[in-house]
Design a protein around this motif. Sequence first.
Motif, PDB file in Angstrom:
ATOM      1  N   CYS A   1       0.828  -1.209   0.000  1.00 53.58           N
ATOM      2  CA  CYS A   1       0.000   0.000   0.000  1.00 53.58           C
ATOM      3  C   CYS A   1       0.865   1.262   0.000  1.00 53.58           C
ATOM      4  O   CYS A   1       2.039   1.231   0.361  1.00 53.58           O
ATOM      5  CB  CYS A   1      -0.910   0.016   1.216  1.00 53.58           C
ATOM      6  N   ALA A   2       0.234   2.358  -0.391  1.00 49.52           N
ATOM      7  CA  ALA A   2       0.897   3.661  -0.344  1.00 49.52           C
ATOM      8  C   ALA A   2      -0.151   4.746  -0.180  1.00 49.52           C
ATOM      9  O   ALA A   2      -1.303   4.576  -0.580  1.00 49.52           O
ATOM     10  CB  ALA A   2       1.717   3.902  -1.603  1.00 49.52           C
ATOM     11  N   PHE A   3       0.248   5.858   0.422  1.00 51.79           N
ATOM     12  CA  PHE A   3      -0.593   7.043   0.485  1.00 51.79           C
ATOM     13  C   PHE A   3      -0.378   7.847  -0.791  1.00 51.79           C
ATOM     14  O   PHE A   3       0.737   7.932  -1.303  1.00 51.79           O
ATOM     15  CB  PHE A   3      -0.219   7.908   1.689  1.00 51.79           C
ATOM     16  N   GLY A   4      -1.454   8.447  -1.309  1.00 51.06           N
ATOM     17  CA  GLY A   4      -1.315   9.233  -2.525  1.00 51.06           C
ATOM     18  C   GLY A   4      -2.318  10.369  -2.589  1.00 51.06           C
ATOM     19  O   GLY A   4      -3.251  10.449  -1.783  1.00 51.06           O
ATOM     20  N   GLU A   5      -2.100  11.265  -3.542  1.00 50.41           N
ATOM     21  CA  GLU A   5      -3.031  12.349  -3.830  1.00 50.41           C
ATOM     22  C   GLU A   5      -3.844  11.918  -5.036  1.00 50.41           C
ATOM     23  O   GLU A   5      -3.382  11.986  -6.181  1.00 50.41           O
ATOM     24  CB  GLU A   5      -2.264  13.638  -4.107  1.00 50.41           C
ATOM     25  N   LEU A   6      -5.077  11.455  -4.788  1.00 52.95           N
ATOM     26  CA  LEU A   6      -5.848  10.749  -5.809  1.00 52.95           C
ATOM     27  C   LEU A   6      -6.881  11.609  -6.524  1.00 52.95           C
ATOM     28  O   LEU A   6      -7.650  11.109  -7.345  1.00 52.95           O
ATOM     29  CB  LEU A   6      -6.526   9.526  -5.184  1.00 52.95           C
ATOM     30  N   GLY A   7      -6.931  12.886  -6.212  1.00 54.48           N
ATOM     31  CA  GLY A   7      -7.785  13.791  -6.973  1.00 54.48           C
ATOM     32  C   GLY A   7      -9.275  13.605  -6.769  1.00 54.48           C
ATOM     33  O   GLY A   7     -10.037  13.618  -7.744  1.00 54.48           O
TER      34      GLY A   7
END
Length: 372
Positions: A316-322
């Motif tokens: 898993c990873a944290f992201g800026e998914l819009g």
Amino acid sequence: MMNRVMILVIDGCAPEYITPEFAPNIHRLAEQFGFSKTVKAVVPTVTNVNHASILSGKFPSETGMAGNYYYNPVTGEEGFIEEKGFMKAKTLLQACRKRGLKTAFLTVKGKLLGVYGHAADTGISVQTPDAPLLQKLGIPAPPGVSSLESSRWIVEAALAVIKKEDPALVYCTTNDFGFHHFGPEAPEAQLQIRQIDEAVAAIHEADPERQIYITADHGMNQKHHLLDFQQLADEAGLHIYCLAPLKDRYKENHVYQEGGILYLFLKKPEENEALQELIHSRPEIEAVMTNKEAAERMHLPLQGIGDYVIFTAPDCAFGELGGTTALVTDASRTHGSLYEQEVPLLAIHPAAPAEAYQYSKDIAAVLFKLLV
């Protein structure tokens, strides 16, 4: 006294990439004149933080470097870390300059030259090339930063610098563009390692007595489950700021700024319990620490890491998914978590036995003792 040294940081090079099959020269030289082993990168496993430690021999708690991006909760100021002033510890470059020793700093990513390279006598960047300097050294114009060719070019440029300038210390780092897009089994990644391997062999041939250390700033892993924790918190009505230490301008490497760690700044202390419930409700999140716990256990500076530090599970990873909270993808290879701490260290004519090196930062820790 410190002998002539080259430190080569292969950006994003997990141990699985640099095998005897694809780096036969490096492994042969390490076996003949030194050692090869696996060591640890510091946390968070991102570029700025680990270069600070590799250059100084210190943990982030002493370098003050906590990420590629910063946020000031008092003023609201935020931005990319791309210039000098953030690094708090003395680097090998500075120590060598103080003793009148010539140094060179070569990097694909321009930001590293800005943050760490100001103390070098010779500074070369693929991103911001100095045309007159390259012409003087007989080095051709560089390829694009986001290319598979940029890593070979910068190591071959280091060879040219060694032949013409003979610096006491050469610090050279590549770009992880290739490893963000290709796993160890991919021909593209294998070719990149072969090219670096050939360049290192040429450097050893040109300067057989030079100490050469080959390591990485962090590893790299496939991530299939991305989580936008800022979006999740906003939808839950929580007032927090999520700082991604991995965040930088090189979005071709991580489209969603995805990484395995977040610093959480809690704007309303009364929401602490609700924040804890939200964190523990998500299977993507494997560990949570208060800033004091993270500072103690991960050797992080207290300033700049928020109120809580959270880490993702392996896939898993944290992201800026819009605008969405979660995404399943096959297109993300990234780093930042506790699972990218394992990095290679191959040493040719090392200054100390293999057991002296447990972290990549120990390269500098050992060399500093020789500069006293």
